[in-house]
Design an enzyme around this catalytic site. Structure first.
Site, PDB file in Angstrom:
ATOM      1  CD  GLU A   1      22.217   2.154   7.465  1.00 25.09           C
ATOM      2  OE1 GLU A   1      23.194   1.761   8.131  1.00 25.09           O
ATOM      3  OE2 GLU A   1      21.065   2.127   7.899  1.00 25.09           O
TER       4      GLU A   1
ATOM      5  CB  CYS B   1      29.103   7.021   8.208  1.00 27.49           C
ATOM      6  SG  CYS B   1      27.878   6.563   9.447  1.00 27.49           S
TER       7      CYS B   1
ATOM      8  CD  GLU C   1      33.258   8.809   3.532  1.00 21.55           C
ATOM      9  OE1 GLU C   1      33.438   7.886   2.719  1.00 21.55           O
ATOM     10  OE2 GLU C   1      32.433   8.744   4.466  1.00 21.55           O
TER      11      GLU C   1
ATOM     12  CE  LYS D   1      32.847  -9.262   3.191  1.00 21.02           C
ATOM     13  NZ  LYS D   1      34.002  -8.573   3.800  1.00 21.02           N
TER      14      LYS D   1
HETATM   15  P1  NAD Z   1      33.944  -0.666   2.061  1.00 20.57           P
HETATM   16  O1  NAD Z   1      32.846  -0.285   1.148  1.00 20.57           O
HETATM   17  O2  NAD Z   1      35.322  -0.733   1.541  1.00 20.57           O
HETATM   18  O3  NAD Z   1      33.656  -2.114   2.689  1.00 20.57           O
HETATM   19  C1  NAD Z   1      32.461  -2.419   3.389  1.00 20.57           C
HETATM   20  C2  NAD Z   1      32.190  -3.911   3.275  1.00 20.57           C
HETATM   21  O4  NAD Z   1      31.926  -4.243   1.911  1.00 20.57           O
HETATM   22  C3  NAD Z   1      33.355  -4.788   3.705  1.00 20.57           C
HETATM   23  O5  NAD Z   1      32.832  -5.909   4.398  1.00 20.57           O
HETATM   24  C4  NAD Z   1      33.974  -5.201   2.380  1.00 20.57           C
HETATM   25  O6  NAD Z   1      34.670  -6.427   2.423  1.00 20.57           O
HETATM   26  C5  NAD Z   1      32.729  -5.330   1.510  1.00 20.57           C
HETATM   27  N1  NAD Z   1      32.956  -5.184   0.066  1.00 20.57           N
HETATM   28  C6  NAD Z   1      33.886  -4.423  -0.576  1.00 20.57           C
HETATM   29  N2  NAD Z   1      33.744  -4.532  -1.916  1.00 20.57           N
HETATM   30  C7  NAD Z   1      32.688  -5.373  -2.131  1.00 20.57           C
HETATM   31  C8  NAD Z   1      32.042  -5.880  -3.297  1.00 20.57           C
HETATM   32  N3  NAD Z   1      32.432  -5.540  -4.522  1.00 20.57           N
HETATM   33  N4  NAD Z   1      30.996  -6.725  -3.135  1.00 20.57           N
HETATM   34  C9  NAD Z   1      30.560  -7.065  -1.911  1.00 20.57           C
HETATM   35  N5  NAD Z   1      31.137  -6.630  -0.762  1.00 20.57           N
HETATM   36  C10 NAD Z   1      32.185  -5.788  -0.875  1.00 20.57           C
HETATM   37  O7  NAD Z   1      33.830   0.328   3.305  1.00 20.57           O
HETATM   38  P2  NAD Z   1      34.828   0.432   4.548  1.00 20.57           P
HETATM   39  O8  NAD Z   1      36.101   1.046   4.093  1.00 20.57           O
HETATM   40  O9  NAD Z   1      34.847  -0.880   5.259  1.00 20.57           O
HETATM   41  O10 NAD Z   1      34.030   1.466   5.486  1.00 20.57           O
HETATM   42  C11 NAD Z   1      34.147   2.857   5.415  1.00 20.57           C
HETATM   43  C12 NAD Z   1      33.005   3.446   4.606  1.00 20.57           C
HETATM   44  O11 NAD Z   1      31.756   3.102   5.197  1.00 20.57           O
HETATM   45  C13 NAD Z   1      33.008   4.971   4.584  1.00 20.57           C
HETATM   46  O12 NAD Z   1      32.721   5.405   3.276  1.00 20.57           O
HETATM   47  C14 NAD Z   1      31.864   5.356   5.524  1.00 20.57           C
HETATM   48  O13 NAD Z   1      31.286   6.608   5.287  1.00 20.57           O
HETATM   49  C15 NAD Z   1      30.904   4.251   5.281  1.00 20.57           C
HETATM   50  N6  NAD Z   1      29.976   4.122   6.395  1.00 20.57           N
HETATM   51  C16 NAD Z   1      28.672   4.532   6.226  1.00 20.57           C
HETATM   52  C17 NAD Z   1      27.769   4.433   7.292  1.00 20.57           C
HETATM   53  C18 NAD Z   1      26.340   4.888   7.152  1.00 20.57           C
HETATM   54  O14 NAD Z   1      25.531   4.541   8.010  1.00 20.57           O
HETATM   55  N7  NAD Z   1      25.989   5.650   6.135  1.00 20.57           N
HETATM   56  C19 NAD Z   1      28.197   3.900   8.515  1.00 20.57           C
HETATM   57  C20 NAD Z   1      29.531   3.500   8.644  1.00 20.57           C
HETATM   58  C21 NAD Z   1      30.408   3.599   7.573  1.00 20.57           C
END
Ligand code: NAD
Length: 478
Positions: free
Chosen positions: A246, A280, A382, A170
């Site tokens: 992550e 991130c 963050e 997804k």
């Molecule tokens: P997000 O959590 O909003 O979304 C990530 C994914 O999860 C998307 O595909 C979204 O549609 C899906 N999603 C959202 N709610 C969900 C639910 N309830 N059930 C299942 N899927 C769901 O994150 P974002 O805004 O897309 O990305 C930014 C975040 O990602 C930041 O917090 C960043 O730090 C983190 N990040 C972490 C790493 C790492 O390796 N630690 C790497 C990149 C980004």
């Protein structure tokens, strides 16, 4: 362009469409067909069917060969993937070329090599022989964010397939295109139908939630926000399947008086501004020893003023927009909070005026703040933008305490010419990855993940193969 979900080797639509918007100028990249419950169900069934059938019978050498063919095909179609990633994210072409697209094929090659070289663990003690049989988990759900779409996706798909799993992916609703292109690449490379499936949509009440709550999945690997990780953990709890998370970060840099300042400022500028701060691993807290505080603050502010906004293919562009208007609204709220908290602004802090062609995009200036301590919200939460708060310190112990004073624990960087101190301080950071006199360099065999609110588990090299497999120990007595 219409993007469809990819299920059991075919593109399928549900009837519901959503917009994929270009963050450069607000134009429409295309429409995306949102997967409903029945599309997600078909995807999980397709994955299960090949896992129990043709894919389940693939030998390790056959899997290794498939992964290498996928890597070659990614390289052949790099231009197409690059165009798609740039349209979805708005990031400058050189950044997407070197960071995003190059890592996609590297991810497949690295895990092909690791799988090919892997031996069997066996322990012979007297009248007992123990050995572990490694088996795939089954059907793995892979949920990824928008900041490094293809890079983070392939980082999980490659080891999942290397370990023999079938996957349902997804991608983020903001960046759906490269995950869809990867479907045709993996099919062309000869993977059986159903090994790689894509379902498009959102999180709650949409494809993300349908997938994590589906009874047919055997594991979830997720990259994204910490609060989403918590929601996914609740969704999978009744099934007791393994998760690898992550999550977010609030990463610190620590600069000592004896650091090579030019190198440190260059590293801090990259770690604060690359990808408009939307990695991130980016730095949002910078602790500087008092003797060089003013020099570092000035050097970094100068670098902020040199950033150039523009279209991705303009060679002078160094910075793209944020991913969306919604994300810009969130980051700008922090610009207001910093002001209310009494921060002094060293550079930027607003929205640039770039002319009518670009002003509908989600552009933002960087922001560098001083004058606050770890109690301030901008040092605790963050923000995920091109921002950093600079705080002075006097002693090594104080620097370690300040850097570790956070609920997150993803990454840190330490800048000093005293190597003994460098190793000591880097090792004392409560994070998954600490860099000494550098930032972002990654060897794909090393453990990657976060402590505290930044995640659960480690991926990378054998750590990935361990997550994506189940081990059965066989104990033979005589
Ligand atoms: P997000 O959590 O909003 O979304 C990530 C994914 O999860 C998307 O595909 C979204 O549609 C899906 N999603 C959202 N709610 C969900 C639910 N309830 N059930 C299942 N899927 C769901 O994150 P974002 O805004 O897309 O990305 C930014 C975040 O990602 C930041 O917090 C960043 O730090 C983190 N990040 C972490 C790493 C790492 O390796 N630690 C790497 C990149 C980004």
């Amino acid at each position: 362009m219409l993007l469809s979900s990819f299920v059991g080797g075919e593109f399928v639509d549900s009837g519901e469409l959503f917009d994929n918007v270009n963050p450069i100028d607000g134009s429409l990249v295309g429409k995306v067909s949102e997967a409903d419950q029945s599309v997600v169900d078909k995807a999980v069934r397709a994955a299960r069917s090949t896992f129990d059938g043709v894919w389940g019978r693939y030998t390790v050498p056959e899997r290794v060969a498939l992964l290498r063919r996928i890597a070659d095909k990614i390289d052949e179609r790099a231009g197409e993937l690059l165009k798609a990633e740039v349209a979805d994210t708005g990031k400058p072409v050189p950044l997407a070329t070197t960071l995003d697209i190059a890592r996609a094929s590297a991810n497949f090659r690295a895990f092909a090599d690791i799988l090919a070289a892997q031996g069997i663990d066996a322990y012979h003690t007297g009248r007992l022989l123990n050995y572990a049989v490694r088996k795939p988990l089954g059907v793995v759900a892979i949920i990824v964010p928008w900041n490094l779409p293809l890079l983070l996706l392939t980082w999980k798909v490659a080891p999942a397939l290397a370990s023999g799993n079938a996957v349902v992916v997804k991608p983020s609703e903001e960046t759906p295109t490269t995950a869809t292109l990867l479907a045709s690449i993996i099919a062309e490379a000869g993977a059986p139908d159903g090994v790689y499936n894509v379902v498009h949509g959102f999180g709650p009440g949409s494809a993300g939630e349908f997938l994590t709550k589906h009874p047919g999945i055997n594991g979830v690997t997720f990259t994204g926000e910490t609060k989403t990780g918590a929601a996914i953990m609740q969704a999978v709890a009744p099934k007791v399947v393994p998760v690898s998370f992550e999550l977010g970060g609030k990463n610190a840099a620590v600069v000592f008086n004896d650091a090579d300042l030019e190198r440190a400022i260059d590293g801090l500028a990259r770690s604060t501004f690359t990808n408009t701060g939307q990695i991130c691993l980016c730095t949002e807290r910078i602790y500087v020893q008092r003797g060089v505080f003013d020099d570092v603050a000035k050097g970094l502010a100068d670098r902020a003023k040199q950033l150039r906004f523009g279209r991705p293919d303009d060679p002078h562009t160094t910075s793209g927009p944020l991913i969306s208007q919604a994300h810009r609204k969130k980051v700008l709220e922090y610009y207001d909070i910093a002001q209310q908290e009494g921060a002094q602004l060293l550079a930027g802090g607003g929205v640039p005026k770039l002319g009518p062609a670009l002003d509908k995009g989600s552009w933002i200036e960087p922001a560098l703040w001083t004058g606050l301590d770890n109690h301030a919200r901008i040092l605790r939460e963050e923000i995920f933008g091109p921002v950093a708060a600079l705080v002075p310190f006097d002693t090594e112990d104080e620097a370690i305490r300040l850097a570790n004073d956070t609920e997150y624990g993803l990454a840190a960087s330490v800048w000093t010419s005293d190597l003994e101190r460098g190793h000591r301080v880097a090792g004392a950071m409560k994070v998954g990855i600490a860099w000494l006199n550098t930032w972002y360099l990654r060897d794909l065999r090393t453990p990657f993940g976060g402590a505290g609110l930044s995640g659960i588990g480690r991926e990378g090299g054998l750590h990935s193969l361990n997550f994506y497999s189940e081990l059965t120990n066989v104990c033979v007595g005589w």
